[in-house]
Design an enzyme around this catalytic site. Sequence first.
Site, PDB file in Angstrom:
ATOM      1  N   GLU A 171       0.839  -1.208   0.000  1.00  0.00           N
ATOM      2  CA  GLU A 171       0.000   0.000   0.000  1.00  0.00           C
ATOM      3  C   GLU A 171       0.869   1.251   0.000  1.00  0.00           C
ATOM      4  OE1 GLU A 171      -2.520   1.608  -0.375  1.00  0.00           O
ATOM      5  OE2 GLU A 171      -4.336   0.788   0.484  1.00  0.00           O
ATOM      6  N   ASP A 172       0.288   2.358  -0.458  1.00  0.00           N
ATOM      7  CA  ASP A 172       1.012   3.628  -0.405  1.00  0.00           C
ATOM      8  C   ASP A 172       0.914   4.258   0.983  1.00  0.00           C
ATOM      9  OD1 ASP A 172      -1.717   4.185  -0.690  1.00  0.00           O
ATOM     10  OD2 ASP A 172      -1.461   5.724  -2.221  1.00  0.00           O
ATOM     11  N   ASP A 212      -4.354   5.524   6.187  1.00  0.00           N
ATOM     12  CA  ASP A 212      -4.830   6.777   6.782  1.00  0.00           C
ATOM     13  C   ASP A 212      -5.927   6.414   7.791  1.00  0.00           C
ATOM     14  OD1 ASP A 212      -5.459   9.459   7.141  1.00  0.00           O
ATOM     15  OD2 ASP A 212      -6.433   9.705   5.213  1.00  0.00           O
ATOM     16  N   PHE A 240      -2.209  16.206   4.254  1.00  0.00           N
ATOM     17  CA  PHE A 240      -2.429  15.503   3.002  1.00  0.00           C
ATOM     18  C   PHE A 240      -1.126  15.540   2.206  1.00  0.00           C
ATOM     19  CE2 PHE A 240      -3.902  14.717  -1.283  1.00  0.00           C
ATOM     20  CZ  PHE A 240      -4.727  13.628  -1.059  1.00  0.00           C
ATOM     21  N   ASP A 273      -1.318  10.895  -5.046  1.00  0.00           N
ATOM     22  CA  ASP A 273      -1.841  11.965  -5.893  1.00  0.00           C
ATOM     23  C   ASP A 273      -2.720  12.955  -5.146  1.00  0.00           C
ATOM     24  OD1 ASP A 273      -4.072  10.074  -5.520  1.00  0.00           O
ATOM     25  OD2 ASP A 273      -5.110  11.330  -6.992  1.00  0.00           O
ATOM     26  N   ARG A 287       1.858  12.288  -8.920  1.00  0.00           N
ATOM     27  CA  ARG A 287       2.355  10.951  -8.564  1.00  0.00           C
ATOM     28  C   ARG A 287       3.832  10.783  -8.934  1.00  0.00           C
ATOM     29  NH1 ARG A 287      -2.181   7.715  -7.350  1.00  0.00           N
ATOM     30  NH2 ARG A 287      -4.065   8.181  -8.536  1.00  0.00           N
TER      31      ARG A 287
END
Length: 182
Positions: free
Chosen positions: A99-100, A103, A152, A159, A165
């Site tokens: 996963e990136d 959150d 964020f 993105d 990205r």
Amino acid sequence: MHDDVQKILIDEAAIQRRIAELGAELNAAYDDEDVPIFVCVLKGAFLFLADLVRHLRFRHEIDFMVVSSYGDATRSSGIVRILLDLERSIEGRHVVVVEDIVDTGYTIDYILRNLASRHPASLRIATLLNKPSRRKVEVPLDFVGFEVPDEFVIGYGLDYAQQYRNLPYIGVLKPSCYSDEP
Ligand code: IMP
């Protein structure tokens, strides 16, 4: 630095150093007999997966999933949908979800429960970023690159409105670059 970036949180060299360390952790955790499947959660994790697997010294496979979480541009709603599923069965296989960022945790929680129902031999998570301050559901993270504050972030696969990205670092977008569009 890109004109739309307010500040860099994690620079390119730090990302690459940490990914090499995560690769070493994975090399210690798996060997050739395991042939784990690395499940890349698109789109955000594509650069992380690409750099991570180049450090792996054991046999493995890769597969991809596209998921979307409903919500506005910067907040997840908790409703997750699989837009593209894995090509192959994971039954009886060792699986590492890549996963990136985790959150609220809704997305990875949904993916974990969905993949667990397919009866893999084991199921672990590797995430580049962890934003624990916003967690809504508890998720077990096995391999974590960095913890980030409640901001964020964009770049290195992540993105805002499908852009940024390509940035080689993790940064914070300038407030003036957020659109009011839904
Ligand atoms: P979660 O369901 O709230 O854990 O977030 C899941 C997805 O939302 C991540 O896989 C990202 O694609 C996206 N996301 C969450 N936080 C950020 C951020 O700070 N920048 C960019 N995307 C994010």
